[in-house]
Design a protein around this motif. Structure first.
Motif, short mmCIF file in Angstrom:
data_model
loop_
_atom_site.label_atom_id
_atom_site.label_comp_id
_atom_site.label_asym_id
_atom_site.label_seq_id
_atom_site.Cartn_x
_atom_site.Cartn_y
_atom_site.Cartn_z
N GLU A 90 0.87 -1.16 0.00
CA GLU A 90 0.00 0.00 0.00
C GLU A 90 0.91 1.22 0.00
OE1 GLU A 90 -2.77 -0.03 3.24
OE2 GLU A 90 -3.17 -2.18 3.06
N TYR A 91 0.53 2.24 -0.74
CA TYR A 91 1.36 3.43 -0.76
C TYR A 91 0.52 4.68 -1.00
CZ TYR A 91 1.48 2.14 -5.82
OH TYR A 91 1.17 1.76 -7.09
N CYS A 92 1.10 5.80 -0.66
CA CYS A 92 0.54 7.10 -1.03
C CYS A 92 1.55 7.76 -1.95
CB CYS A 92 0.23 7.96 0.19
SG CYS A 92 1.53 8.03 1.44
N TRP A 93 1.07 8.62 -2.82
CA TRP A 93 1.99 9.24 -3.78
C TRP A 93 1.58 10.67 -4.07
CZ3 TRP A 93 -2.10 6.38 -5.68
CH2 TRP A 93 -2.86 6.98 -6.69
N VAL A 94 2.54 11.44 -4.56
CA VAL A 94 2.26 12.78 -5.07
C VAL A 94 3.10 12.99 -6.32
CG1 VAL A 94 4.03 13.87 -3.60
CG2 VAL A 94 2.16 15.26 -4.55
N GLY A 95 2.46 13.49 -7.36
CA GLY A 95 3.14 13.88 -8.58
C GLY A 95 3.13 15.40 -8.68
N PHE A 96 4.23 15.98 -9.16
CA PHE A 96 4.28 17.43 -9.23
C PHE A 96 5.21 17.85 -10.36
CE2 PHE A 96 7.24 15.79 -6.14
CZ PHE A 96 8.42 16.45 -6.38
N ILE A 125 7.05 12.06 7.37
CA ILE A 125 7.13 12.06 5.90
C ILE A 125 5.87 11.50 5.26
CG2 ILE A 125 8.37 11.04 3.94
CD1 ILE A 125 10.96 11.54 5.53
N PRO A 126 5.43 10.27 5.57
CA PRO A 126 4.18 9.80 4.96
C PRO A 126 2.96 10.61 5.40
CG PRO A 126 4.94 8.25 6.62
CD PRO A 126 6.06 9.23 6.40
N ASP A 127 2.98 11.10 6.65
CA ASP A 127 1.85 11.91 7.11
C ASP A 127 1.74 13.20 6.31
OD1 ASP A 127 1.29 10.00 8.98
OD2 ASP A 127 2.01 11.14 10.71
N ALA A 128 2.90 13.83 6.01
CA ALA A 128 2.89 15.06 5.22
C ALA A 128 2.37 14.79 3.82
CB ALA A 128 4.29 15.66 5.17
N LEU A 129 2.73 13.63 3.26
CA LEU A 129 2.25 13.28 1.93
C LEU A 129 0.74 13.04 1.95
CD1 LEU A 129 4.08 10.81 -0.48
CD2 LEU A 129 1.66 11.32 -0.60
N GLN A 130 0.28 12.33 2.97
CA GLN A 130 -1.16 12.05 3.04
C GLN A 130 -1.98 13.31 3.28
OE1 GLN A 130 -2.58 8.50 5.01
NE2 GLN A 130 -0.54 7.60 5.01
N GLU A 131 -1.37 14.34 3.90
CA GLU A 131 -2.07 15.61 4.06
C GLU A 131 -2.38 16.24 2.71
OE1 GLU A 131 -3.33 17.66 6.62
OE2 GLU A 131 -3.30 15.69 7.58
N ILE A 132 -1.47 16.06 1.74
CA ILE A 132 -1.74 16.56 0.38
C ILE A 132 -2.96 15.83 -0.18
CG2 ILE A 132 -0.81 16.87 -1.95
CD1 ILE A 132 2.00 16.60 -0.69
N CYS A 133 -2.98 14.50 -0.02
CA CYS A 133 -4.07 13.69 -0.55
C CYS A 133 -5.40 14.01 0.13
CB CYS A 133 -3.76 12.21 -0.38
SG CYS A 133 -2.26 11.66 -1.20
N ASN A 134 -5.35 14.41 1.39
CA ASN A 134 -6.58 14.68 2.14
C ASN A 134 -7.24 16.00 1.78
OD1 ASN A 134 -6.31 12.27 3.52
ND2 ASN A 134 -5.25 13.18 5.26
N THR A 135 -6.54 16.83 1.01
CA THR A 135 -7.13 18.08 0.56
C THR A 135 -8.18 17.77 -0.49
OG1 THR A 135 -5.03 19.20 0.94
CG2 THR A 135 -6.66 20.37 -0.39
N SER A 136 -9.40 18.23 -0.28
CA SER A 136 -10.52 17.80 -1.13
C SER A 136 -10.47 18.38 -2.53
CB SER A 136 -11.84 18.21 -0.47
OG SER A 136 -11.97 19.63 -0.46
N ALA A 137 -9.82 19.53 -2.69
CA ALA A 137 -9.75 20.23 -3.98
C ALA A 137 -11.12 20.69 -4.47
CB ALA A 137 -9.08 19.36 -5.04
N LEU A 152 5.74 21.47 2.43
CA LEU A 152 6.00 20.91 3.75
C LEU A 152 6.50 19.46 3.64
CD1 LEU A 152 2.93 22.28 5.75
CD2 LEU A 152 5.33 22.97 6.01
N PHE A 153 5.95 18.71 2.70
CA PHE A 153 6.41 17.34 2.46
C PHE A 153 7.85 17.34 1.99
CE2 PHE A 153 6.81 14.01 -0.91
CZ PHE A 153 6.98 12.92 -0.05
#
Length: 282
Positions: A90-96, A125-137, A152-153
């Motif tokens: 299982e993983y979380c990811w961010v592309g930028f 580190i993973p918590d900061a990444l998941q905070e990006i994912c938790n933003t509803s947009a 921040l990540f």
């Protein structure tokens, strides 16, 4: 191919001409053997593994990864990553992406040559990444919040692995000057010689610095910026294709149409027609 057991993701418009912008992010629980690649991305992508195991293949070598590991995918490099068949990850990811993206990555200490890192028990580190994912947009300010959380990540990665090396940022001020000149003058008939002169360096030197720091040529940056501005004008539905072409620095409407189709997949007339239909239906 095995189906993903769980996936939640979000994708933003591609903003290569911005300084730094989230392109996509998500959280995924993969099915046994689920794989991506071999293929390449056109943006930076960071994964943090929160559970399970898998394999990441890059530069002709494969690494067995597990909980507490992470990996970086850089643009235009062939990679493969695959979940373990018995204990899929299982993983979380961010592309930028963006003109500053490469500079930020260099400061994290994670590189194309060594793209694997281990955060272990450091949940920041993973918590900061998941905070990006938790933003509803779903709100106007969410894109800004996602960008702030991306910084921040990256800062958390720098704290654990990075060191700011002047060799990586040397000459970046010339890139900034050139980018500023392009953003202020893209609607004029400007060429790369003028862009280089605005930065006070030669055309060939400017090319090398652009490739070093943002991985695209000055001419490519200028073209992408013009097309991004053209898209924004067409989306208003208030201007003709010719007006948009001349407003974004294209003196030849036919050439503009060819370039627009190359980047957007459809000619500007078709794009404009679609946007006007949308507005009529609203």
């Amino acid at each position: 191919m095995a189906e993903d057991k769980f996936r939640r993701s979000f994708k933003m418009p591609f903003h290569n001409t911005l300084g730094l912008a989230v392109y996509n992010c998500g959280i995924q629980r993969c099915g046994p053997g689920h794989a991506w690649g071999p293929a390449l991305r056109d943006h930076f992508l960071i994964h943090c593994i929160t559970k399970g195991k898998g394999t990441f293949t890059f530069n002709g070598q494969s690494r067995q990864l597990a909980t507490g590991d992470g990996f970086l995918v850089v643009p235009d490099r062939i990679v493969t990553y695959q979940a373990n068949t018995e204990d899929p990850w299982e993983y979380c990811w961010v592309g930028f992406n963006g003109s500053d993206a490469k500079r930020w990555i260099l400061q994290t200490g994670i590189s194309e040559e060594e793209p694997v890192f281990h955060f272990g028990e450091n949940h920041e580190i993973p918590d900061a990444l998941q905070e990006i994912c938790n933003t509803s947009a779903s709100l106007p300010g969410d894109e800004a919040r996602m960008q702030a959380r991306l910084l921040l990540f990256l800062a958390a990665l720098m704290d654990q692995y990075g060191s700011v090396a002047s060799v990586h940022t040397e000459g970046y001020e010339y890139v900034q000057k050139a980018v500023h000149f392009i953003e202020c003058n893209y609607s004029r008939d400007i060429g790369i010689d003028m862009v280089a002169a605005s930065a006070g360096i030669s055309r060939s030197h400017l090319y090398r610095l652009f490739m070093d720091h943002i991985s695209i040529s000055p001419n490519e940056y200028l073209t992408r910026h013009r097309i991004q501005k053209a898209v924004a004008l067409l989306e208003t539905g208030r201007f003709s294709v010719g007006e948009v072409a001349y407003s974004t620095g294209f003196s030849d409407q036919l050439y503009f149409s060819r370039v627009f189709k190359k980047y957007q997949g459809v000619p500007p007339s078709q794009y404009l027609s679609k946007e006007r239909t949308k507005k009529e239906e609203q």
